[in-house]
Design an enzyme around this catalytic site. Structure first.
Site, PDB file in Angstrom:
ATOM      1  N   ALA A  92      -2.362  -0.972  -3.388  1.00  0.00           N
ATOM      2  CA  ALA A  92      -3.256   0.174  -3.480  1.00  0.00           C
ATOM      3  C   ALA A  92      -2.778   1.407  -3.514  1.00  0.00           C
ATOM      4  CB  ALA A  92      -4.217  -0.035  -2.176  1.00  0.00           C
ATOM      5  N   ILE A 144       0.701  -1.361  -0.029  1.00  0.00           N
ATOM      6  CA  ILE A 144       0.049  -0.011   0.013  1.00  0.00           C
ATOM      7  C   ILE A 144       0.769   1.377   0.171  1.00  0.00           C
ATOM      8  CG2 ILE A 144      -0.113  -0.042   2.459  1.00  0.00           C
ATOM      9  CD1 ILE A 144      -3.181   0.815   2.105  1.00  0.00           C
ATOM     10  N   ASP A 145       0.435   2.238  -0.830  1.00  0.00           N
ATOM     11  CA  ASP A 145       1.076   3.480  -0.916  1.00  0.00           C
ATOM     12  C   ASP A 145       0.788   4.419   0.290  1.00  0.00           C
ATOM     13  OD1 ASP A 145       2.539   5.523  -2.403  1.00  0.00           O
ATOM     14  OD2 ASP A 145       0.563   6.721  -2.712  1.00  0.00           O
ATOM     15  N   LYS A 146       1.884   5.215   0.730  1.00  0.00           N
ATOM     16  CA  LYS A 146       1.784   5.944   1.998  1.00  0.00           C
ATOM     17  C   LYS A 146       0.771   7.386   1.739  1.00  0.00           C
ATOM     18  CE  LYS A 146       4.918   8.433   3.764  1.00  0.00           C
ATOM     19  NZ  LYS A 146       4.236  10.019   3.814  1.00  0.00           N
ATOM     20  N   THR A 147       1.307   8.078   0.855  1.00  0.00           N
ATOM     21  CA  THR A 147       0.595   9.380   0.427  1.00  0.00           C
ATOM     22  C   THR A 147      -0.447   9.263  -0.122  1.00  0.00           C
ATOM     23  OG1 THR A 147       3.057  10.427   0.738  1.00  0.00           O
ATOM     24  CG2 THR A 147       1.189  11.622  -0.225  1.00  0.00           C
TER      25      THR A 147
END
Length: 660
Positions: A546, A355-358
């Site tokens: 994601a 999963i991407d952070k920003t």
């Protein structure tokens, strides 16, 4: 050889649907409304069905016949093998029955003549066409995603010649070594090294991070990134297909092309069901030819064909599409848009969530989280030193479009501060912003890198007044309120949650520790994101990715399931199989529940699809004929097909009420 494009299949669907409706009416009418059809000659009705069904089978179903032949040639049975075998058996048997009705034994006749199965051929062909068109629509969005990526690069570049003159040239005319100028608000045309000037570059399409990156002479710039402030000259190094942007496009294309076809449950069932049915049909033909009554060969052929017909239920064509369509509708109600029906099946068996952070775990925009004024700061016009520091910083930044500047100004407005008047605004690209406020010289700039350790998960902005340190402002990308609970529930559902971010390691570690994630990868480029997806897959993990940004597109395409935030970029949403409308991770939890419920429903439907017709195979083969005289009576076949179809549809509709 896959199925042709939707534009090729759509006319066939329209024709098939238009011809199937009268075939169904003629086939079922004498049983449903016998008084209405009393005056019609059964032979005439039979010939009309033959004429209407022939183009359905041979023209509308031509793509499936080619797939059927390919599966036989390559010994790779699938849903099309079973479907065309069943529809073909029903069609050719019915044609034989129309042409040679007089040769059929009395036991095969009814009041309406010899039973025909043209409606099964027509109906199944129409349903399968519809399902294939829905599936192809999901894959047709790939081109739009790639075009959007390519549009990031400008069509022309400002090239500076040896004599210092500047001219606009097409992008394909740029060569390595050329000096190019980039003005504020323009995209960088190719990859290179900054030669003259300074600026701050928005690299969010590469890193996903919202903060522009300061660039000075000697720093590298990449094609497609956005110049926010200042004009600069850089030397081109990589052009055309060698740029980082072009490689991202290539990664998306390669991931889409290499994506394996969905292993449909119907295909897996067909792998063992088809040989079993073929063996039963062969044994039936042999048994009737050797021990059957006269005419033995005719009985052998008819009963073998009857086995093939009853083995291909109409419900098989409904089992997957009805559940998928119902699941898609239920998902839309829950804020989960399903663009690729295959994604629902794959999500159910996923083991790892990258999963991407920003913009995914976090809000995706910086907010003021702390104000630390210098101990000796004295600005008497405000009630507190914090308000004074923020007001002076906000006034200085009020003319800037920098994301951090906007966050500072927004924070001051939220506190209801009255900003003092200012003059002598000036911006130093890559350094900071200056202004004169109440006769005092104010300079707002990024804090030195060595101060980052004091706030590992924030960006520090320093403020100096009259060349003396006045304090710092800490800005951070705030965590979405629903993220912690959603992460815990995803882990409870059996998913390993691993964060991928372009941010520095200290910031990534702080987020991972706060959310108790199963791991993280920091400082990751778009190409590396896709490599990480491949690495996790190579370890046997079924990966969901994601994200919400352009930089996530290659990874979204490479993962078994790509999930995009509805608040993200168009490219991410085009590339993903599922879109979470509000960008809320709780919707991802609902998507997992929906996926597992839909897959469970499909398995139940396949069971119902084969149950009734599987029970009919012994009757069709004549197993009970020596004891009871039973053969495949048309009413029995009709009841079996109807019950299986009703069971499938009723069971699929339960998805509308499933709790997510």
């Amino acid at each position: 050889m896959g199925l042709p494009h939707e534009r090729y299949l759509r006319p066939r669907l329209y024709v098939s649907l238009a011809l199937t409706l009268p075939v169904l009416a003629l086939a079922m009418g004498p049983m449903v409304a016998p008084h209405f059809f009393h005056g019609f000659e059964p032979r005439v009705l039979a010939w009309v069905q033959l004429v209407l069904t022939t183009p359905i089978f041979f023209w509308c179903g031509a793509p499936f016949i080619r797939r059927w032949w390919k599966s036989l040639r390559e010994r790779d049975p699938n849903m099309f093998t079973l479907t065309v075998t069943g529809t073909g058996a029903a069609y050719f048997y019915s044609v034989f029955a129309v042409l040679f009705e007089k040769h059929f034994p009395a036991i095969m006749r009814t009041d309406h003549g010899v039973p025909l199965y043209f409606e099964a051929t027509a109906f199944i062909t129409t349903i399968v066409l519809l399902g294939q068109i829905l599936e192809q629509r999901a894959h047709s969005r790939t081109d739009a995603a790639i075009r959007a990526l390519m549009d990031l690069a400008p069509a022309t570049a400002h090239r500076i010649s040896a004599d210092g003159t500047e001219s606009d040239v097409p992008l394909d005319a740029v060569q390595p070594g050329d000096l190019l100028r980039v003005r504020p608000g323009e995209h960088v045309p190719v990859d290179g090294v900054l030669h003259e000037g300074a600026s701050e570059i928005d690299e969010s399409m590469l890193t996903g991070e919202p903060d522009p990156v300061p660039k000075r002479a000697g720093d590298r710039v990449s094609a497609g990134t956005l110049n926010t402030t200042g004009s600069f000259v850089f030397r081109a190094e990589k052009v055309g297909r060698d740029t980082l942007l072009a490689r991202i496009v290539q990664l998306v294309e390669a991931a889409q092309d290499s994506e394996p076809p969905i292993a449909r449950l119907a295909d897996r069932v067909s792998g063992f069901f088809i040989p079993a049915v073929a063996l039963v049909a062969l044994l039936t033909a042999i048994a009737w030819a050797v021990w059957g009554p006269q005419p033995a060969l005719l009985h052998a052929m008819l009963n073998a064909v009857a086995v093939l017909i009853i083995a291909c239920p109409c419900a098989l064509g409904l089992a997957t599409p009805v559940s998928i369509v119902t699941g898609i509708g239920r998902g839309a109600q829950a804020g989960v848009l399903v663009k690729d029906a295959a994604a629902l099946e794959r999500l159910a068996s996923a083991t790892t969530l990258l999963i991407d952070k920003t913009g995914t775990l976090t809000e995706g925009k910086p907010r003021l989280v702390a104000i630390t004024p210098a101990p000796d700061l004295s600005l008497s016009s405000f009630s507190s030193r914090e308000d004074a520091l923020l007001a002076f910083a906000a006034t200085t930044e009020s003319a800037s479009e920098h994301p951090l500047a906007r966050a500072i100004v927004r924070a001051a407005r939220e506190r209801g501060l009255t900003l003092p008047s200012a003059s002598d605004f000036s911006a130093e690209p890559g350094f900071g912003v200056r202004a004169t406020i109440e006769g005092r010289r104010v300079f707002v700039h990024r804090a030195p890198p060595e101060t980052a350790a004091t706030a590992p998960n924030a960006t520090l902005v320093a403020v100096t007044i009259d060349d003396q340190p006045a304090g710092t402002l800490a800005l951070a990308d705030a965590m979405k309120a629903t993220t912690p609970a959603a992460v815990r529930e995803l882990q409870h559902l059996g998913l390993r949650v691993v964060m991928i971010t372009g941010d520095r390691e200290t910031a990534a570690r702080a987020v991972a520790d706060e959310l108790k994630l199963d791991g993280f990868h920091a400082g990751v480029t778009p190409a590396r994101k896709q490599e990480l997806v491949r690495e996790h897959q190579a370890r046997g993990e079924r990966v969901v990715f994601a994200g919400d940004g352009l930089n996530d597109a290659p990874a979204l395409a490479a993962a078994e399931v790509g999930i995009a935030m509805g608040t993200g970029t168009d490219v991410a949403m085009h590339t993903a199989g599922l879109v979470l409308v509000k960008g809320d991770l709780q919707a991802l939890v609902r998507a997992v529940h929906l996926s597992r419920a839909t897959l469970r429903n499909i398995k139940q439907n396949l069971f119902f699809a084969f149950l009734y017709n599987g029970l009919g195979i012994p009757v069709a083969a004549g197993l009970f004929y020596p004891l009871t005289g039973w053969l495949l009576h048309p009413m029995l076949a009709s009841v079996a097909m109807s019950l299986s179809s009703i069971s499938v549809v009723t069971n699929a509709l339960r998805l509308r009420r499933v709790r997510l």
